[in-house]
Design a protein around this motif. Structure first.
Motif, PDB file in Angstrom:
ATOM      1  N   VAL A 362     -61.621  -4.308 -52.792  1.00  9.32           N
ATOM      2  CA  VAL A 362     -60.533  -3.673 -52.284  1.00  9.32           C
ATOM      3  C   VAL A 362     -60.932  -2.740 -51.212  1.00  9.32           C
ATOM      4  O   VAL A 362     -61.532  -1.891 -51.583  1.00  9.32           O
ATOM      5  CB  VAL A 362     -59.455  -3.143 -53.165  1.00  9.32           C
ATOM      6  N   ASP A 363     -60.363  -2.668 -50.134  1.00  3.96           N
ATOM      7  CA  ASP A 363     -60.664  -1.874 -49.151  1.00  3.96           C
ATOM      8  C   ASP A 363     -59.215  -1.210 -48.755  1.00  3.96           C
ATOM      9  O   ASP A 363     -58.136  -1.612 -48.944  1.00  3.96           O
ATOM     10  CB  ASP A 363     -61.176  -2.345 -47.773  1.00  3.96           C
ATOM     11  N   ILE A 364     -59.309   0.043 -48.699  1.00  9.73           N
ATOM     12  CA  ILE A 364     -58.205   1.036 -48.308  1.00  9.73           C
ATOM     13  C   ILE A 364     -58.137   1.799 -47.118  1.00  9.73           C
ATOM     14  O   ILE A 364     -59.249   2.386 -46.710  1.00  9.73           O
ATOM     15  CB  ILE A 364     -57.723   1.921 -49.680  1.00  9.73           C
ATOM     16  N   ARG A 365     -56.882   2.176 -46.399  1.00 13.11           N
ATOM     17  CA  ARG A 365     -57.242   3.022 -45.471  1.00 13.11           C
ATOM     18  C   ARG A 365     -55.599   3.742 -45.262  1.00 13.11           C
ATOM     19  O   ARG A 365     -54.746   3.365 -45.880  1.00 13.11           O
ATOM     20  CB  ARG A 365     -57.553   2.519 -44.037  1.00 13.11           C
ATOM     21  N   ILE A 366     -55.567   4.706 -44.452  1.00 21.99           N
ATOM     22  CA  ILE A 366     -54.215   5.344 -44.327  1.00 21.99           C
ATOM     23  C   ILE A 366     -54.126   5.539 -42.776  1.00 21.99           C
ATOM     24  O   ILE A 366     -55.150   5.715 -41.961  1.00 21.99           O
ATOM     25  CB  ILE A 366     -53.910   7.040 -44.837  1.00 21.99           C
ATOM     26  N   VAL A 367     -52.789   5.112 -42.180  1.00 23.35           N
ATOM     27  CA  VAL A 367     -52.540   5.284 -41.032  1.00 23.35           C
ATOM     28  C   VAL A 367     -51.224   6.211 -40.967  1.00 23.35           C
ATOM     29  O   VAL A 367     -50.302   6.208 -41.809  1.00 23.35           O
ATOM     30  CB  VAL A 367     -52.216   3.727 -40.351  1.00 23.35           C
ATOM     31  N   ASP A 368     -50.632   6.533 -39.441  1.00 26.26           N
ATOM     32  CA  ASP A 368     -49.658   7.412 -39.360  1.00 26.26           C
ATOM     33  C   ASP A 368     -48.784   6.272 -38.677  1.00 26.26           C
ATOM     34  O   ASP A 368     -48.796   5.059 -38.845  1.00 26.26           O
ATOM     35  CB  ASP A 368     -50.129   8.282 -38.112  1.00 26.26           C
ATOM     36  N   ASP A 369     -47.609   6.646 -38.487  1.00 23.40           N
ATOM     37  CA  ASP A 369     -46.366   5.984 -38.220  1.00 23.40           C
ATOM     38  C   ASP A 369     -46.579   4.804 -37.160  1.00 23.40           C
ATOM     39  O   ASP A 369     -45.719   4.099 -36.820  1.00 23.40           O
ATOM     40  CB  ASP A 369     -45.068   6.792 -38.090  1.00 23.40           C
ATOM     41  N   ALA A 370     -47.419   5.174 -36.396  1.00 23.10           N
ATOM     42  CA  ALA A 370     -47.941   4.345 -35.141  1.00 23.10           C
ATOM     43  C   ALA A 370     -48.949   3.548 -35.405  1.00 23.10           C
ATOM     44  O   ALA A 370     -49.338   2.661 -34.506  1.00 23.10           O
ATOM     45  CB  ALA A 370     -48.130   5.445 -33.903  1.00 23.10           C
ATOM     46  N   GLY A 371     -49.399   3.445 -36.498  1.00 27.04           N
ATOM     47  CA  GLY A 371     -50.386   2.649 -37.086  1.00 27.04           C
ATOM     48  C   GLY A 371     -51.783   2.965 -36.762  1.00 27.04           C
ATOM     49  O   GLY A 371     -52.516   2.183 -36.960  1.00 27.04           O
ATOM     50  N   LEU A 372     -52.173   4.201 -36.697  1.00 30.97           N
ATOM     51  CA  LEU A 372     -53.431   4.691 -35.933  1.00 30.97           C
ATOM     52  C   LEU A 372     -53.964   5.278 -37.258  1.00 30.97           C
ATOM     53  O   LEU A 372     -53.431   6.248 -37.942  1.00 30.97           O
ATOM     54  CB  LEU A 372     -53.233   5.777 -34.750  1.00 30.97           C
ATOM     55  N   GLN A 385     -52.741   1.490 -46.627  1.00 30.11           N
ATOM     56  CA  GLN A 385     -52.949   0.045 -46.200  1.00 30.11           C
ATOM     57  C   GLN A 385     -54.191  -0.598 -47.063  1.00 30.11           C
ATOM     58  O   GLN A 385     -55.102   0.021 -47.289  1.00 30.11           O
ATOM     59  CB  GLN A 385     -53.236  -0.489 -44.575  1.00 30.11           C
ATOM     60  N   VAL A 386     -54.045  -1.734 -47.329  1.00 25.02           N
ATOM     61  CA  VAL A 386     -55.339  -2.364 -48.217  1.00 25.02           C
ATOM     62  C   VAL A 386     -55.425  -3.789 -47.727  1.00 25.02           C
ATOM     63  O   VAL A 386     -54.653  -4.526 -46.993  1.00 25.02           O
ATOM     64  CB  VAL A 386     -54.846  -2.541 -49.653  1.00 25.02           C
TER      65      VAL A 386
END
Length: 538
Positions: A362-372, A385-386
């Motif tokens: 499982v890979d995870i990341r966080i993005v802002d409301d613009a998807g960055l 997001q995963v």
């Protein structure tokens, strides 16, 4: 290298060959404890596979279940998927209308159910247009004289009338194996279709020492229901590793669970925090020990620090899990690293309140409301997001939708921080975050602090419209039996623990908080109930 498909049937075949005498213990719906071994389970699963074939179940057909955690349900898991059909576990805690919708949407061909749910199935039988055969998970003696269910037959009659000679078929490992619907708070539930490959890989990942730590030396009691996200994969990981399996059936109260822990030597148990809250309260009332329990794994909602402390007093490790039905369901677990050895107690507790770091796969990341993408600095919070081989690519009978980013990551709906070591802390669900004066307040943090108060049984923080600040937090609280606390006392409990402007503006007391079918707080209902709440004058 040899190229052999990853198939669920091989897990049970492995357990039969190399852990054949290891016990599976179940509390039956009928009452008595049931004991047998992996060898017995494998034999009966082959009988059931022959029986399903005789009922006309073919590859890809869905077989539905409405059942507790028990040995028959375990056999269904393997017989259905192993024969190439799809095991569809239905959540009996949903509304009857939702259950009918789910069964019809999945087009279940056979429906198997425990005695507990006989009245429910009788009520719904004529609405279940795709179901051709109904099977009661009991022996012939428990078949009712007139159930109102057409051609109802007993599971034991069905299994007992077929041979245990059955050769598990080999097929593409990407073949569908299991189906589970999410119990969303709005709209119709959505189906998540697992494959043999994703399920076996998930069993490998969740078995790792830093995840569930499943082994042949463990005695594992899944309290998480087998009708919810494959019981977090435990029927598979326990067979893979040869763990003794203890299945609690329909009795999930503190006293019943403690009895199984002590009598069966349970070392690891898994479920939602509300279950462990009840277990700890029972131990406190009766002045009882949790021995020989070593580890509790909790998920479904954030674990308050007070619960971690109480378990530690019993010598029990609390390990947090984060996951979703869409992740099969395991994503992260909160196991410290070597570098964390020797942490001060307060720092260790703070680490354990996080939802943990990703399991390999499982890979995870966080993005802002613009998807960055946002930095993993433990401070920046954004939308989680995963992605991974046991993460959903699209919902059953739906096209790829807005739940995925353009580059293929799945939107979880959680707002989190991730630190440099990969430890994630959920600050809120996107739909539950409180935005006051343009700034975010974590409802989860407010709840976890308040349940640390000795009088509070459960607490929910919700956003309520405010004339000046757009929204402010309101705490909705249930107290422990016989306990007393005032509004001002609970608000004062926040002093020194959070920023002053985070402190809720009011507290209301209720007899009971609403929950979803999987035990999560149903905040949408609370927001509707208290949307016209009158704030106190300050």
């Amino acid at each position: 290298m040899m190229d052999r498909p990853l198939l669920i049937s091989d897990l049970l075949a492995h357990a039969e060959r190399f852990h054949g005498d290891t016990e599976i213990v179940s509390r039956s719906v009928e009452g008595p404890m049931h004991r047998y071994t992996y060898r017995d389970a494998a034999r009966r699963a082959r009988q059931l596979a022959n029986a399903l074939q005789a009922l006309g179940v073919r590859g890809g057909d869905r077989v539905g279940t409405l059942a507790w955690n028990g040995y028959r349900h375990f056999e269904i898991y393997y017989a259905v998927s192993g024969s190439g059909a799809v095991c569809h576990t239905v959540n009996p805690r949903l509304f009857a209308e939702q259950i009918a919708w789910i069964v019809n949407h999945a087009e279940d061909k056979v429906l198997m159910f425990d005695l507990t749910f006989l009245p429910l199935v009788a009520q719904l039988a004529d609405q279940l247009s795709s179901v051709e055969r109904f099977v009661l998970l009991a022996d012939h003696a428990h078949l009712p004289a007139d159930s109102g269910i057409p051609d109802l037959q007993s599971y034991e009659d069905l299994v007992g009338s077929h041979s245990d000679v059955y050769h598990w078929p080999s097929f593409d490992e990407n073949t569908a194996s299991s189906l589970c619907y999410t119990s969303g708070t709005t709209g119709n539930p959505k189906g998540v279709l697992y494959s043999h490959r994703s399920t076996v890989l998930h069993a490998y990942g969740s078995s790792l020492p830093d995840s569930f730590d499943i082994s042949a030396r463990a005695v594992v009691m899944p309290v998480v229901p087998m009708f919810h996200a494959n019981a977090w994969g435990l029927p598979y990981s326990c067979a893979m590793n040869g763990s003794k399996l203890v299945l609690p059936g329909p009795k999930l109260d503190g006293a019943s669970l403690l009895q199984l822990i002590q009598e069966e030597g349970v070392t690891t148990t898994i479920g939602v925090p509300t279950v462990w809250m009840q277990l700890l309260q029972h131990c406190q009332r009766e002045q009882l020990s949790l021995s020989p329990l070593q580890r509790v794994i909790a998920g479904g909602s954030a674990v308050p620090e007070s619960m971690i402390e109480q378990l530690a007093e019993h010598g029990v490790e609390m390990r947090q899990l984060w996951g979703m039905t869409e992740l099969s369901p395991c994503g992260t677990t909160g196991t410290p690293k070597l570098k964390h050895a020797g942490l001060a107690l307060a720092e260790e507790r703070l680490l354990l309140t996080k939802q943990g770091r990703p399991i390999y796969g499982v890979d995870i990341r966080i993005v802002d409301d613009a998807g960055l993408p946002l930095p993993h600095d433990g401070v920046s919070f954004g939308n989680l997001q995963v992605r991974g081989p046991w993460v959903l690519s699209q919902y059953f009978r739906r096209e790829l939708d807005a739940n995925h980013s353009a580059d293929g990551w799945f939107h979880t709906g959680d707002v989190v921080t991730i630190d440099a070591d990969g430890f994630m802390r959920i600050t809120d669900r996107t739909k539950d975050v409180i935005k006051s004066g343009g700034e975010w307040i974590s409802s989860i943090d407010l709840e976890n602090i308040l349940v640390g108060h000795p009088a509070v049984a459960e607490a929910a923080a919700i956003a309520v419209p405010h004339p000046k600040w757009d929204e402010r937090p309101l705490m909705v609280v249930t107290l422990k039996p016989g306990a007393k606390a005032s509004r001002d006392e609970l608000l004062d409990f926040y002093q020194g623990k959070i920023a002053k402007w985070w402190t809720p503006d009011d507290v209301v007391f209720v007899d009971e908080l609403p929950h979803t079918a999987t035990g999560k707080l149903l905040k949408m209902k609370l927001r509707e109930q208290f949307r016209d709440h009158r704030w106190p004058n300050k």
